[in-house]
Design a protein around this motif. Structure first.
Motif: not given
Length: 456
Positions: A76-88
């Motif tokens: 839960p350690h993300s902005y949304t509390g979900e799994d998050v992937v940021e692609l730059s």
């Protein structure tokens, strides 16, 4: 919707160094694995730990079309509390759009406006007031407005309301015990303590409500109408505040025939300036329409700068303008201070919050007006790091809570009994829960997030 994985561009459109495409949801890592190939063949997206990054290529099918970095965040350690992937990826609309399309082809759904922050709220990562502060900080274009929004994002308002709720809850517990269990030996509430608690909560809510308008000005700016007779110096003032020749200035009366708009920053405040047609009697149909619009803009404006020609005697049009400014946030600017004064400012002074002698051709006038506007609108009294209300929803809830607390004080003073006080305290607690979002309905949540941009 919460079980879907969503994708959207999280950065502003247009050319730039990088663009960020954000994935959030249970399949974020699986989708990322289909569109991103790590440069190190020994690394796998599925195995990436949270708070790590990988360099690699972005794919559409097997076609590599760009290279960049993937950042990983595990729930839960993300902005949304979900799994998050940021692609730059590299900045530019074409590359970013292609990357989003690849993510959707790989199983993600397009994100709705505000859906990332909405998920953060629903997953308990943010309170509703903090979620609203996200949009405020995105749209802020002044330091103090951004500081106010950042204070709310940091929980200043939520903590303030929590403290008032705690005080009322403790009071209500005592009231309920005394009212509902008369057979028990519950001591009656001390009247002085009752007055102290209710009075303290009311004072805190009063302060929040009184500072709302000034806080809104710092966050959102204010519409400002520049009005006055022809050749009083309105367009000269607009050009001074704008810092360049935005409006045409001539000695010919009626040069400005329509409303000229220009946004400027005056100290910590954004003014949306409206230079209006000179106010006078005329048979010119076009100029007359411009004058009608001038009066209309005066009625709509949150701030009025009324410009008077200090080198000429007061006229009927001047007096009519002064009367229309009565009771409004208006400053009278007696222009042409560098010339012999013939204007009697004392006659119009009762209709204005302030009267300032100025010369609209001198740079020092800008600073003088900036200081006066800050005093008039109360922005010079705002602590940018303190709790503040944002938006009509929060203001309405705070006002209902304040009225309920005031009702409890009246009930106690009027001898209506502690059961009447208890009902009012219940109403106040309900209103404060509405403010923080604890009682928020689906309709309220939709209303909050519909003004968000896609990607946030």
């Amino acid at each position: 919707m919460q079980n879907m994985t969503i994708a959207a561009i999280a950065t502003a459109p247009g050319a730039g160094g990088i663009a960020v495409v954000r994935l959030s949801g249970p399949e974020s890592y699986a989708v990322a694995a289909r569109v991103f190939r790590p440069a190190n063949p020994n690394k796998r997206v599925e195995d990436a730990k949270g708070y790590t990054a990988l360099f690699g290529k972005f794919l559409e099918g097997e076609d590599a079309f760009d290279e960049g970095v993937a950042l990983f965040f595990r729930a839960p350690h993300s902005y949304t509390g979900e799994d998050v992937v940021e692609l730059s990826c590299h900045g530019g609309s074409a590359v970013a759009r292609r990357l989003v399309e690849s993510c959707i082809e790989a199983g993600a759904a397009p994100a709705a406006p505000g859906e990332y922050t909405r998920r953060a709220f629903l997953n308990g990562k943010l309170s509703l007031t903090q979620a609203e502060a996200v949009m405020d900080i995105i749209s802020a274009d002044g330091r103090q407005g951004a500081a106010l929004a950042n204070a709310s994002l940091g929980g200043a308002l939520a903590k303030k309301i929590a403290a008032e709720k705690e005080a009322l809850t403790a009071l209500q517990a005592h009231l309920a015990a005394w009212v509902d269990f008369p057979e028990e030996d519950v001591p009656e509430l001390d009247e002085a303590h009752l007055q102290t608690v209710l009075g303290g909560v009311k004072d805190e809510l009063d302060t929040l409500i009184q500072n709302y308008d000034a806080g809104a000005v710092l966050r959102e700016g204010v519409d400002c109408a520049i009005v006055g007779r022809p050749n009083a110096g309105k367009s000269t003032l607009l050009n001074l505040l704008a810092g360049f020749d935005r409006a045409i200035v001539t000695p010919v009366a009626g040069t400005t025939r329509d409303v000229v708009e220009q946004a400027v920053r005056l100290g910590d405040i954004r003014l949306n300036l409206f230079d209006t047609a000179g106010l006078r009697d005329t048979e010119d149909l076009i100029e007359a329409e411009g004058i009608r619009r001038s009066w209309k803009k005066l009625d709509e404006a949150g701030l009025v700068l009324a410009v008077f020609d200090g080198s000429a005697p007061l006229t009927r049009e001047d007096f009519e303008l002064a009367r229309k400014c009565a009771g409004r946030p208006a400053i009278a600017l007696i222009n042409k201070e560098d010339k012999p004064t013939q204007f009697d400012a004392e006659i119009i002074a009762p209709y204005f919050a302030m009267v300032l002698p100025v010369c609209c051709q001198e740079e020092g006038t800008r600073k003088l007006i900036s200081s006066a506007v800050a005093r008039l609108l109360g922005t010079n009294q705002i602590d940018p790091h303190a709790a503040s209300l944002s938006g009509q929803r929060q203001l309405a809830a705070a006002t209902r809570a304040r009225e309920a607390v005031a009702g409890a004080l009246d009930a106690a003073a009027g001898g209506f009994g502690l059961d009447a006080v208890s009902v009012c305290v219940d109403d106040a607690l309900d209103a404060l829960c509405d403010l923080t979002g604890e009682n928020a309905s689906e309709a309220v949540i939709n209303e909050v997030f519909e003004r968000f941009c896609v990607g946030k």
